[in-house]
Design an enzyme around this catalytic site. Sequence first.
Site, PDB file in Angstrom:
ATOM      1  N   HIS A   1      -7.772 -24.798  20.673  1.00 30.35           N
ATOM      2  CA  HIS A   1      -6.887 -25.969  20.536  1.00 30.35           C
ATOM      3  C   HIS A   1      -6.714 -26.616  21.897  1.00 30.35           C
ATOM      4  O   HIS A   1      -6.413 -27.826  22.085  1.00 30.35           O
ATOM      5  CB  HIS A   1      -5.665 -25.780  19.701  1.00 30.35           C
ATOM      6  CG  HIS A   1      -5.152 -24.104  20.145  1.00 30.35           C
ATOM      7  ND1 HIS A   1      -5.635 -23.039  19.595  1.00 30.35           N
ATOM      8  CD2 HIS A   1      -4.119 -23.958  20.794  1.00 30.35           C
ATOM      9  CE1 HIS A   1      -4.669 -21.974  20.124  1.00 30.35           C
ATOM     10  NE2 HIS A   1      -3.904 -22.584  20.975  1.00 30.35           N
TER      11      HIS A   1
ATOM     12  N   GLY B   1     -10.515  -2.680  26.010  1.00 33.32           N
ATOM     13  CA  GLY B   1      -9.764  -3.951  26.545  1.00 33.32           C
ATOM     14  C   GLY B   1      -8.700  -4.021  25.141  1.00 33.32           C
ATOM     15  O   GLY B   1      -9.015  -4.468  24.015  1.00 33.32           O
TER      16      GLY B   1
ATOM     17  N   HIS C   1      14.866 -22.356   1.666  1.00 35.86           N
ATOM     18  CA  HIS C   1      15.305 -21.006   1.403  1.00 35.86           C
ATOM     19  C   HIS C   1      14.699 -20.507   0.031  1.00 35.86           C
ATOM     20  O   HIS C   1      14.537 -21.656  -0.934  1.00 35.86           O
ATOM     21  CB  HIS C   1      16.722 -20.713   1.251  1.00 35.86           C
ATOM     22  CG  HIS C   1      17.200 -19.435   0.849  1.00 35.86           C
ATOM     23  ND1 HIS C   1      17.006 -18.170   1.406  1.00 35.86           N
ATOM     24  CD2 HIS C   1      17.423 -19.075  -0.603  1.00 35.86           C
ATOM     25  CE1 HIS C   1      17.422 -17.220   0.875  1.00 35.86           C
ATOM     26  NE2 HIS C   1      17.560 -17.737  -0.538  1.00 35.86           N
TER      27      HIS C   1
ATOM     28  N   GLU D   1     -26.442 -30.231  23.454  1.00 32.66           N
ATOM     29  CA  GLU D   1     -26.002 -28.798  22.940  1.00 32.66           C
ATOM     30  C   GLU D   1     -27.574 -28.010  22.882  1.00 32.66           C
ATOM     31  O   GLU D   1     -28.382 -27.985  22.406  1.00 32.66           O
ATOM     32  CB  GLU D   1     -25.431 -28.735  21.712  1.00 32.66           C
ATOM     33  CG  GLU D   1     -25.195 -27.245  21.076  1.00 32.66           C
ATOM     34  CD  GLU D   1     -24.369 -26.516  21.927  1.00 32.66           C
ATOM     35  OE1 GLU D   1     -23.396 -26.713  21.972  1.00 32.66           O
ATOM     36  OE2 GLU D   1     -24.829 -25.236  22.078  1.00 32.66           O
TER      37      GLU D   1
ATOM     38  N   LEU E   1     -24.012 -26.844  16.106  1.00 33.19           N
ATOM     39  CA  LEU E   1     -22.688 -27.557  16.810  1.00 33.19           C
ATOM     40  C   LEU E   1     -21.760 -26.583  16.435  1.00 33.19           C
ATOM     41  O   LEU E   1     -21.729 -25.673  15.722  1.00 33.19           O
ATOM     42  CB  LEU E   1     -22.565 -28.888  16.305  1.00 33.19           C
ATOM     43  CG  LEU E   1     -23.700 -30.083  16.367  1.00 33.19           C
ATOM     44  CD1 LEU E   1     -23.519 -31.070  15.711  1.00 33.19           C
ATOM     45  CD2 LEU E   1     -24.163 -30.072  17.861  1.00 33.19           C
ATOM     46  N   GLY E   2     -20.500 -26.794  17.243  1.00 30.91           N
ATOM     47  CA  GLY E   2     -19.561 -26.112  17.119  1.00 30.91           C
ATOM     48  C   GLY E   2     -19.162 -25.194  18.063  1.00 30.91           C
ATOM     49  O   GLY E   2     -17.914 -24.522  18.156  1.00 30.91           O
TER      50      GLY E   2
END
Length: 465
Positions: free
Chosen positions: A321, A180, A444, A32, A37-38
Amino acid sequence: MAYDVVVIGAGPGGYVCAIRAAQLGMRVAVVEKGKTLGGTCLNIGCIPSKALLYASEMFEEAGHGLGALGVVVAPPKLDLGAMMKHKDDTVAANVNGVAFLFKKNKIDSLQGEGRIAAPGRVVVKGADGAETTCEAKAIVVATGSDVARLPGIDIDEKQIVSSTGALALAKPPKSLIVVGAGVIGLELGSVWRRLGAEVTVVEFLDRILPGMDGEVAKQTQRLLEKQGFKFHLSHKVAAVEKTAKGVKATIEPAAGGAPLTLEAEVVLVAIGRRPYTQGLGLEALGVAMERGQVKIDDHFATNVPTVYAIGDVVRGPMLAHKAEDEGMALAEILAGQAGHVNTDVIPGVVYTSPEVASVGKTEEELKAAGVAYAVGKFPFTANGRARAMRHTDGFVKVLADAASDRVLGVHIVGFGAGEMIHEAAVLMEFGGSSEDLARTCHAHPTMSEAVKEAALAVAKRAIHV
Ligand code: FAD
Ligand code: NAI
């Protein structure tokens, strides 16, 4: 140094791939170039943006939403320093968490820029310029993506910012132009609107949130306009100029015509992201590319034996994900197992208020593919829990195959949509029908009852409308 797998890039794709590979008994290293990290997601993407979205939502709620519930508070004051500290602490906890998981799984973390010198060989260049080489039976390219830029417009991360600068403004701008109307523009536009900015969004297309269901996008636009967002659709930014007071943007109708001038303190450029492959040596290695992405087969393999790629750098939605699931699947494939990602069932969530969530096909996609479908819809105005929480904006829409009743897509605008979407994802993963969803007992009172009602509505038997 000899490894079974060397992963280049410690974003959600790379770090999850590394952990899964280590769980399966492989000797793993991750290269990296960042200090932590990440990757994009944990450092300058998903995590810091959600920290600011939550905090700014609380600020807005305290200023506008609580009185109607009988909770009387003084007008809230913004402590932007504390809000940014909350964001930075959240990032630190997450990136340190990945470092902990690497230690726990005995993964070697190699800091520096990785380059593939040859199949089976990765050269890591440290900050001091020193190079080390490691051997690898498999190399995984998980180098992610970078901000797309507008030609001729320099991002200085102060007045003309990308998402990275927009996560760290020193004060709320009085006015913000967002270029955008995609996910980043609407999320970070929401943060700064809640903290006091007048937000004007310029979008090239005639709609916001391309790729999302059209009806959902229209409703989202209406709700954002009610909050104060201004939209210039079918317009593109031709030039941005810095002035004494801020920035001046010249925008032109996409179809041609007279230009308009907009002025603001800050401009956010959020026109998409591009796969990042700089310095990896892919060209010299002969790795095939397509539209800037690393070309892979169904098993994440490039055309060069033992070199694989996952995440934002390959085809498909640029989502954390999706990168994680690809990382997991690839590690399993490398271990001789049957790793797989079902690209038809990848949920997408826009963390505006209310949230927008989607899984599967949109109505437009089904029409274009000539699929006969039935629609079931249910508004949150008719949901008891939504009324109790004063969160009645939005609706649930279920799209099911007209002949088989198999659910093909579910789209939700509403409070907590990003959590509710997962029951649809699980249903679709199992090939379920709208009847399956409608016959599943839902507690409910919950917002999720609207999902059940929308499923009932596919067969025109919703109860509460
Ligand atoms: P990345 O996370 O980009 O990681 C790649 C890593 O590789 C980086 O750390 C980089 O430094 C490193 N690297 C690159 N080249 C080299 C090299 N040669 N040597 C060593 N290291 C290298 N997605 C969601 O699903 N939900 C969200 O809410 C969400 N919010 C977002 C908000 C923002 C503002 C942004 C910008 C993105 C957001 N995303 C979100 C998208 C998400 O961040 C990406 O889809 C995800 O990070 C992709 O993961 P990745 O592992 O492919 O790459
Ligand atoms: P995007 O692709 O979502 O939206 C970019 C928008 O800019 C599009 O609507 C496009 O038509 C428009 N555009 C392009 N050029 C233009 C121009 N010259 N003038 C005006 N409009 C123009 O990209 P965005 O918002 O930058 O996000 C990048 C990626 O990050 C996305 O792919 C997204 O998946 C990911 N992301 C995901 C989040 C989430 O899951 N909640 C949050 C933030 C980012």
